[in-house]
Design a protein around this motif. Sequence first.
Motif, PDB file in Angstrom:
ATOM      1  N   PRO A  69     -14.811  -3.791  13.468  1.00  0.00           N
ATOM      2  CA  PRO A  69     -15.350  -2.843  14.441  1.00  0.00           C
ATOM      3  C   PRO A  69     -14.273  -1.841  14.856  1.00  0.00           C
ATOM      4  O   PRO A  69     -13.092  -2.184  14.932  1.00  0.00           O
ATOM      5  N   GLY A  70     -14.690  -0.602  15.098  1.00  0.00           N
ATOM      6  CA  GLY A  70     -13.747   0.455  15.485  1.00  0.00           C
ATOM      7  C   GLY A  70     -14.416   1.449  16.411  1.00  0.00           C
ATOM      8  O   GLY A  70     -15.137   1.077  17.343  1.00  0.00           O
ATOM      9  N   GLY A  71     -14.242   2.728  16.107  1.00  0.00           N
ATOM     10  CA  GLY A  71     -14.694   3.791  16.987  1.00  0.00           C
ATOM     11  C   GLY A  71     -16.207   3.947  17.080  1.00  0.00           C
ATOM     12  O   GLY A  71     -16.689   4.750  17.873  1.00  0.00           O
TER      13      GLY A  71
ATOM     14  N   MET B 125     -16.514   0.040   7.789  1.00  0.00           N
ATOM     15  CA  MET B 125     -16.052   1.354   7.353  1.00  0.00           C
ATOM     16  C   MET B 125     -15.137   1.231   6.138  1.00  0.00           C
ATOM     17  O   MET B 125     -14.959   2.193   5.400  1.00  0.00           O
ATOM     18  N   HIS B 126     -14.525   0.060   5.941  1.00  0.00           N
ATOM     19  CA  HIS B 126     -13.696  -0.108   4.739  1.00  0.00           C
ATOM     20  C   HIS B 126     -14.554   0.037   3.487  1.00  0.00           C
ATOM     21  O   HIS B 126     -14.161   0.683   2.519  1.00  0.00           O
TER      22      HIS B 126
ATOM     23  N   CYS C 296      -1.898   1.486   5.618  1.00  0.00           N
ATOM     24  CA  CYS C 296      -2.861   2.590   5.542  1.00  0.00           C
ATOM     25  C   CYS C 296      -3.134   3.231   6.898  1.00  0.00           C
ATOM     26  O   CYS C 296      -3.686   4.319   6.955  1.00  0.00           O
ATOM     27  N   HIS C 297      -2.763   2.560   7.993  1.00  0.00           N
ATOM     28  CA  HIS C 297      -3.103   3.072   9.327  1.00  0.00           C
ATOM     29  C   HIS C 297      -1.917   3.723  10.028  1.00  0.00           C
ATOM     30  O   HIS C 297      -1.959   3.935  11.239  1.00  0.00           O
TER      31      HIS C 297
ATOM     32  N   HIS D 273      -9.420  -6.866  15.767  1.00  0.00           N
ATOM     33  CA  HIS D 273     -10.366  -6.256  14.825  1.00  0.00           C
ATOM     34  C   HIS D 273     -10.933  -7.235  13.809  1.00  0.00           C
ATOM     35  O   HIS D 273     -11.821  -6.881  13.035  1.00  0.00           O
TER      36      HIS D 273
ATOM     37  N   ARG E 140     -10.041  12.617  16.331  1.00  0.00           N
ATOM     38  CA  ARG E 140     -10.718  11.781  17.332  1.00  0.00           C
ATOM     39  C   ARG E 140     -10.429  12.294  18.737  1.00  0.00           C
ATOM     40  O   ARG E 140      -9.355  12.817  19.014  1.00  0.00           O
TER      41      ARG E 140
ATOM     42  N   ASP F 108     -18.723   7.360   2.966  1.00  0.00           N
ATOM     43  CA  ASP F 108     -19.033   7.786   4.327  1.00  0.00           C
ATOM     44  C   ASP F 108     -19.216   9.309   4.412  1.00  0.00           C
ATOM     45  O   ASP F 108     -18.325  10.069   4.041  1.00  0.00           O
TER      46      ASP F 108
ATOM     47  N   PHE G 176       0.849  -1.190   0.000  1.00  0.00           N
ATOM     48  CA  PHE G 176       0.000   0.000   0.000  1.00  0.00           C
ATOM     49  C   PHE G 176       0.886   1.241   0.000  1.00  0.00           C
ATOM     50  O   PHE G 176       1.731   1.380   0.872  1.00  0.00           O
TER      51      PHE G 176
ATOM     52  N   VAL H 250      -8.517  -4.448  -3.240  1.00  0.00           N
ATOM     53  CA  VAL H 250      -7.481  -3.572  -2.672  1.00  0.00           C
ATOM     54  C   VAL H 250      -6.622  -4.363  -1.688  1.00  0.00           C
ATOM     55  O   VAL H 250      -5.401  -4.238  -1.658  1.00  0.00           O
TER      56      VAL H 250
ATOM     57  N   CYS I 228      -1.606  -3.889   8.042  1.00  0.00           N
ATOM     58  CA  CYS I 228      -2.575  -2.820   8.295  1.00  0.00           C
ATOM     59  C   CYS I 228      -1.882  -1.457   8.325  1.00  0.00           C
ATOM     60  O   CYS I 228      -2.471  -0.431   7.960  1.00  0.00           O
TER      61      CYS I 228
HETATM   62  C1  HEC Z   1      -6.009   0.214   1.700  1.00  0.00           C
HETATM   63  C2  HEC Z   1      -5.955   0.910   2.958  1.00  0.00           C
HETATM   64  C3  HEC Z   1      -6.344   0.162   4.229  1.00  0.00           C
HETATM   65  C4  HEC Z   1      -5.859  -1.046   4.711  1.00  0.00           C
HETATM   66  C5  HEC Z   1      -4.848  -1.962   4.057  1.00  0.00           C
HETATM   67  C6  HEC Z   1      -6.485  -1.263   5.975  1.00  0.00           C
HETATM   68  N1  HEC Z   1      -7.333  -0.232   6.269  1.00  0.00           N
HETATM   69 FE1  HEC Z   1      -8.526  -0.060   7.907  1.00  0.00          FE
HETATM   70  N2  HEC Z   1      -9.335   1.651   7.142  1.00  0.00           N
HETATM   71  C7  HEC Z   1      -8.923   2.314   6.000  1.00  0.00           C
HETATM   72  C8  HEC Z   1      -9.694   3.528   5.826  1.00  0.00           C
HETATM   73  C9  HEC Z   1      -9.515   4.545   4.700  1.00  0.00           C
HETATM   74  C10 HEC Z   1     -10.617   3.575   6.891  1.00  0.00           C
HETATM   75  C11 HEC Z   1     -11.598   4.713   7.229  1.00  0.00           C
HETATM   76  C12 HEC Z   1     -12.913   4.611   6.601  1.00  0.00           C
HETATM   77  C13 HEC Z   1     -13.744   5.835   6.990  1.00  0.00           C
HETATM   78  O1  HEC Z   1     -14.103   5.933   8.174  1.00  0.00           O
HETATM   79  O2  HEC Z   1     -13.953   6.700   6.139  1.00  0.00           O
HETATM   80  C14 HEC Z   1     -10.374   2.358   7.683  1.00  0.00           C
HETATM   81  C15 HEC Z   1     -11.106   2.005   8.821  1.00  0.00           C
HETATM   82  C16 HEC Z   1     -10.775   0.965   9.678  1.00  0.00           C
HETATM   83  C17 HEC Z   1     -11.448   0.671  10.913  1.00  0.00           C
HETATM   84  C18 HEC Z   1     -12.707   1.344  11.426  1.00  0.00           C
HETATM   85  C19 HEC Z   1     -12.390   2.529  12.245  1.00  0.00           C
HETATM   86  C20 HEC Z   1     -13.618   3.166  12.844  1.00  0.00           C
HETATM   87  O3  HEC Z   1     -13.480   4.297  13.327  1.00  0.00           O
HETATM   88  O4  HEC Z   1     -14.692   2.561  12.883  1.00  0.00           O
HETATM   89  C21 HEC Z   1     -10.770  -0.363  11.516  1.00  0.00           C
HETATM   90  C22 HEC Z   1     -11.067  -0.998  12.853  1.00  0.00           C
HETATM   91  C23 HEC Z   1      -9.697  -0.733  10.623  1.00  0.00           C
HETATM   92  N3  HEC Z   1      -9.733   0.080   9.520  1.00  0.00           N
HETATM   93  C24 HEC Z   1      -8.793  -1.742  10.879  1.00  0.00           C
HETATM   94  C25 HEC Z   1      -7.910  -2.256   9.928  1.00  0.00           C
HETATM   95  C26 HEC Z   1      -7.097  -3.438  10.124  1.00  0.00           C
HETATM   96  C27 HEC Z   1      -7.085  -4.274  11.380  1.00  0.00           C
HETATM   97  C28 HEC Z   1      -6.387  -3.617   8.977  1.00  0.00           C
HETATM   98  C29 HEC Z   1      -5.425  -4.743   8.649  1.00  0.00           C
HETATM   99  C30 HEC Z   1      -5.991  -6.091   8.623  1.00  0.00           C
HETATM  100  C31 HEC Z   1      -6.751  -2.554   8.059  1.00  0.00           C
HETATM  101  N4  HEC Z   1      -7.675  -1.753   8.674  1.00  0.00           N
HETATM  102  C32 HEC Z   1      -6.232  -2.372   6.786  1.00  0.00           C
HETATM  103  C33 HEC Z   1      -7.931   1.894   5.149  1.00  0.00           C
HETATM  104  C34 HEC Z   1      -7.260   0.673   5.231  1.00  0.00           C
END
Ligand code: HEC
Length: 394
Positions: free
Chosen positions: A232-234, A85-86, A169-170, A214, A279, A92, A46, A133, A166
């Motif tokens: 699940p998240g915030g 949320m993904h 992107c995080h 998660h 946040r 969103d 990524f 993705v 993760c």
């Molecule tokens: C390609 C980019 C990408 C990858 C890879 C990715 N995420 Fe995300 N993730 C995002 C984006 C962008 C959001 C926000 C979506 C929004 O709220 O608009 C998000 C949201 C989340 C949320 C929800 C947050 C909330 O406030 O509810 C969680 C939990 C999360 N990701 C966990 C993970 C985990 C664990 C992994 C690895 C397994 C992962 N993500 C991999 C881009 C990514």
Amino acid sequence: MARFAWAEHRLQPPPRVRSSWPSLLFLTALAGTAGAVPRATVRGLFPGGRGTVHVGPSPRGLASTAARRCADCHADIAAEWRASMHASSWSDPVFRTAYAVEPMAFCRNCHAPTHTGAVPAGLAADDGVSCEVCHVRGGHVLAASASTRAPHAMQVVAGLRSSAYCAGCHQFDFPGDAGRAGVRFDTHEPMQDTFAEWRDSAAGRDGTSCQDCHMPWVDGPGGARHRSHRFPGGRDLALLRSAVSVEVSTRREPAGTRVTFTVTSRALGHSFPTGDLFRRAELTASWDGDAASTVRAGLARSFADVPTSVPGATLTFVRRQVGDTRLPAAGLGAPVTVSVLLPGPPRAAPIRWSFDHLLMPTPLAASQGVGEPRNRLVVLTGAVVPPSPEGASP
Ligand code: HEC
Ligand code: HEC
Ligand code: HEC
Ligand code: HEC
Ligand code: HEC
């Protein structure tokens, strides 16, 4: 309020990010023999905001890599993902409002990672962080373990189980600013710091991954277990409640009644809250829920735009973190103690308190048309009866 003090037209075109799958294939070949894929290469999947994600051609056996095609055979996982949320990372409304203020390619690269134009349409628009993705590169479906029953070409990437995956992107910095004569100044200031917070925590030290918390194991319709894709998240009350415990005490002072909160991290793999820079958590106290008496303390990151003078360039402002009062992850330091003062004479009423999760500060939410019910989740509440005022009969 703008996320950045600078506009997109001042940014250099992002460095060309080479499609990462050739090196990925090389390392997955290694993975078959030597175990886990090195972390750095999983992160290379990524571009972290610096470019779009190139998934490459459809894997053999699949006519399309659209999420609704994956859903034909992985219906339960697809339904979970659709509610996540993904799936709504581009659609969103909270994101859309922020993006309308600063419509940068940088944002699209994570919130609509496969977009090709300035304004994503079609699949990228609908699907955000979609199956392809995360799972498709260079003609293969990537999976953490081998499956011989799959009708599509596969590659094993053990690193899919790792937090480093993760982090792609995080964990990322504010975009750099562009000075004169094509000079680019990077800020090296994390805009989201979740992976670094995790790495230093008890969870990071004992190898409890992002996926462990998660992507919990759930039963599919046929009884087969899989990792939930609901992420699940915030906005998930049960998850938020698992994160902390709060103890409250009160004391009479000349100026009023002091309410002291002791907040302890429980199943928390990073700061509370983490993720998006706006946040916030809030501790509130009031006399029996009387709104006019409510006092608050916020737990959040704070930033300032610091003027930086660079030789040969015009004056630029660089965003720096100047404070962090959030609750640290479990395993990092003592519980956090915060106190607020309910001014004036005590009332013959209980003190009600709450511990809340906010998407962003209340004034910013109001300016963006995001109402309290959406912006604020009350995580924990309670009531304490303060000591009776001196001289008053019990
Ligand atoms: C390609 C980019 C990408 C990858 C890879 C990715 N995420 Fe995300 N993730 C995002 C984006 C962008 C959001 C926000 C979506 C929004 O709220 O608009 C998000 C949201 C989340 C949320 C929800 C947050 C909330 O406030 O509810 C969680 C939990 C999360 N990701 C966990 C993970 C985990 C664990 C992994 C690895 C397994 C992962 N993500 C991999 C881009 C990514
Ligand atoms: C025509 C049906 C079909 C379609 C379409 C399909 N899959 Fe699969 N997939 C399967 C089957 C069957 C398996 C093997 C399941 C097993 O081994 O238990 C599999 C296995 C997988 C695995 C590995 C599971 C494991 O046990 O490790 C992943 C990951 C995966 N698919 C992702 C995808 C994604 C992403 C898409 C869309 C781009 C997709 N699949 C489209 C049928 C399909
Ligand atoms: C944010 C990235 C992300 C997205 C989006 C995503 N997956 Fe996954 N998926 C993962 C990760 C990480 C794992 C591996 C978890 C593990 O094995 O520890 C996984 C596992 C799987 C598996 C293996 C089943 C199992 O044992 O859990 C299948 C099948 C699968 N995904 C299909 C899909 C499909 C279909 C979609 C879209 C509807 C999708 N995934 C969307 C990250 C993602
Ligand atoms: C020990 C369990 C645990 C681990 C490990 C963990 N998380 Fe979390 N996560 C939580 C809890 C509990 C919350 C809700 C409290 C909060 O927001 O911090 C959460 C919330 C989140 C949120 C939403 C933040 C918000 O406030 O809106 C994101 C995004 C996220 N986690 C991503 C990750 C990523 C990425 C990793 C790995 C680097 C990870 N988490 C590791 C337990 C965990
Ligand atoms: C490197 C990837 C990346 C980039 C670049 C990025 N984001 Fe995000 N964004 C995320 C992730 C991951 C989350 C989820 C964190 C969380 O839930 O706290 C998120 C969450 C958000 C949220 C919270 C959404 C909600 O529903 O509460 C907003 C708003 C947001 N981003 C706006 C933007 C804007 C505007 C830009 C461009 C200026 C941008 N993002 C650039 C990864 C990215």
